[in-house]
Design an enzyme around this catalytic site. Structure first.
Site: not given
Ligand code: SAH
Ligand code: SF4
Length: 377
Positions: A96, A109, A116, A120, A123, A342
């Site tokens: 994205e 962004c 990933c 975390c 996230c 975010c």
């Protein structure tokens, strides 16, 4: 080059020299025309009408010049000023890209990896796991898509790039850095308008410190002691705070540039006065600026009991930092309604009749990257 890497070569993986090789039977000015078409006009081969038709056809067919992505969905929020593209690579990985228009500038962004590996706990990208590294061309092409949108919507030129989409940029340093160089050299984006955000990959911070192109560094801290950070950011067990801070000091000494610390405010976890003063003790010696982001909701975060601080608490937190002589800004929350804020990027899409690709959509937009449009407000 492995066959896997070979499959990933797309249009913006090729710079001027590679284009010259591809077009070695053409006069040099043709190479310049094609290069300008791709990097200055941000055009598709078919739109380069100054080229002979046969050459245009050849460019359209050349496997190395294919666009990196097809667009699965385009979502729009904040009255058109936030746009999220769900993009699919030729090997069916989804990523994205989010474009945000502010009063005086537009910022994109971009993702540096499909997924990933850092995990975390707050996230959505981390929850989705790791797919693969993106090539530099795949990173650059996201910027091109956004820059094209800015031009076509009359927003002017794209101003800023933040590597804060899916993935950990410092875990894909080689491609990220090649992309940064291309953005700066060929897309004319000033280095100081490019920001690399890291969760604290120390070798990456050190590599960045040695570069002459002075891009901005943001470090996602979220906790200022190891016991809390170990829980929120698993990478902290490998690179604990003292090691990250030492790398930040080295970066600061080598570049003279101010670092930003990112802090997602999580209610009753890291938003107490003691957290602010602990954070200040790390930020102040470095002269670091703090960006406060009220934690955006994600399924994984909620299942672990993590919720965002109220905005009044975030303001208090900022004031506490101010009392400790640390400057902080509260980041505007953009794109929450389309999961574009975010930490919400997970490259999922529910196919509904409104955003399903139809043959007609594809025909209407053939040769373009934006193949479907979904307006949410
Ligand atoms: N991997 C890099 C860059 C991508 S994440 C990094 O972690 O820095 C981009 C930013 O979004 C980081 O600052 C990250 O901490 C933050 N973030 C992740 N999940 C979030 C959430 N749920 N709410 C608010 N910010 C979040
Ligand atoms: Fe990866 Fe950054 Fe999300 Fe952590 S916050 S899982 S490093 S994308």
């Amino acid at each position: 080059m492995t066959s896997d890497e070979h499959a990933r070569v797309s249009r913006y993986d090729l710079g001027r020299d590679e284009l010259a090789v591809l077009l070695s039977d053409q006069p040099p000015y043709r190479v310049s025309q094609v290069f300008d078409g791709f990097y200055r006009r941000l055009a598709e081969p078919g739109d380069l009408t100054e080229l002979p038709r046969a050459l245009r056809g050849r460019l359209e067919q050349a496997p190395g010049l294919a666009p990196a992505f097809s667009c699965v969905a385009e979502s729009v929020a904040d009255r058109g000023s936030t746009v999220k593209w769900l993009l699919e690579t030729s090997d069916a990985k989804r990523i994205e890209t989010v474009l945000m228009r502010y009063r005086d500038r537009a910022t994109v962004c971009v993702s540096s990896q499909a997924g990933c590996a850092m995990g975390c706990t707050f996230c959505a990208t981390g929850d989705a796991g790791f797919g693969r590294q993106l090539s530099s061309g795949e990173i650059v092409e996201q910027v091109v898509i956004a820059a094209r949108h800015c031009r076509s919507e009359g927003w002017g030129e794209l101003g800023n790039v933040v590597l804060m989409g899916m993935g950990e940029p410092m875990a894909n340093f080689r491609s990220v850095w090649a992309a940064v160089e291309t953005m700066n050299r060929d897309l004319s984006l000033a280095a100081r308008h490019i920001t690399i955000s890291t969760v604290g990959v120390v070798p990456g911070i050190r590599q960045l410190a040695g570069k002459t192109l002075q891009v901005n560094l943001a470090v996602s801290l979220h906790a200022a002691n190891d016991s809390l950070r170990d829980q929120l950011v698993p990478l902290n067990r490998r690179y604990p705070l003292a090691t990250v801070m030492k790398a930040c000091e080295e970066y600061r000494a080598a570049t003279g540039r101010r670092i930003s610390f990112e802090w997602a405010c999580i209610a009753e976890v890291n938003d107490r006065p003691s957290d602010a003063f602990e954070l200040a003790s790390l930020a102040r010696p470095l002269g670091a600026h703090v960006n406060l982001i009220p934690l955006n909701p994600t399924a994984g975060g909620l299942s672990r009991g993590l919720r965002g601080s109220d905005i009044s608490r975030v303001s208090d937190f900022r004031a506490w930092l101010g009392q400790a002589c640390v400057n902080a800004t509260i980041r505007q929350n953009r794109g929450r309604s389309i999961d574009a804020a975010c930490g919400q990027l997970a490259a999922r899409v529910e196919l509904t009749p409104r955003n399903e690709l139809t043959a007609r959509d594809e025909l209407a937009t053939r040769g373009q990257l934006i193949a479907s449009r979904r307006r949410l407000n």
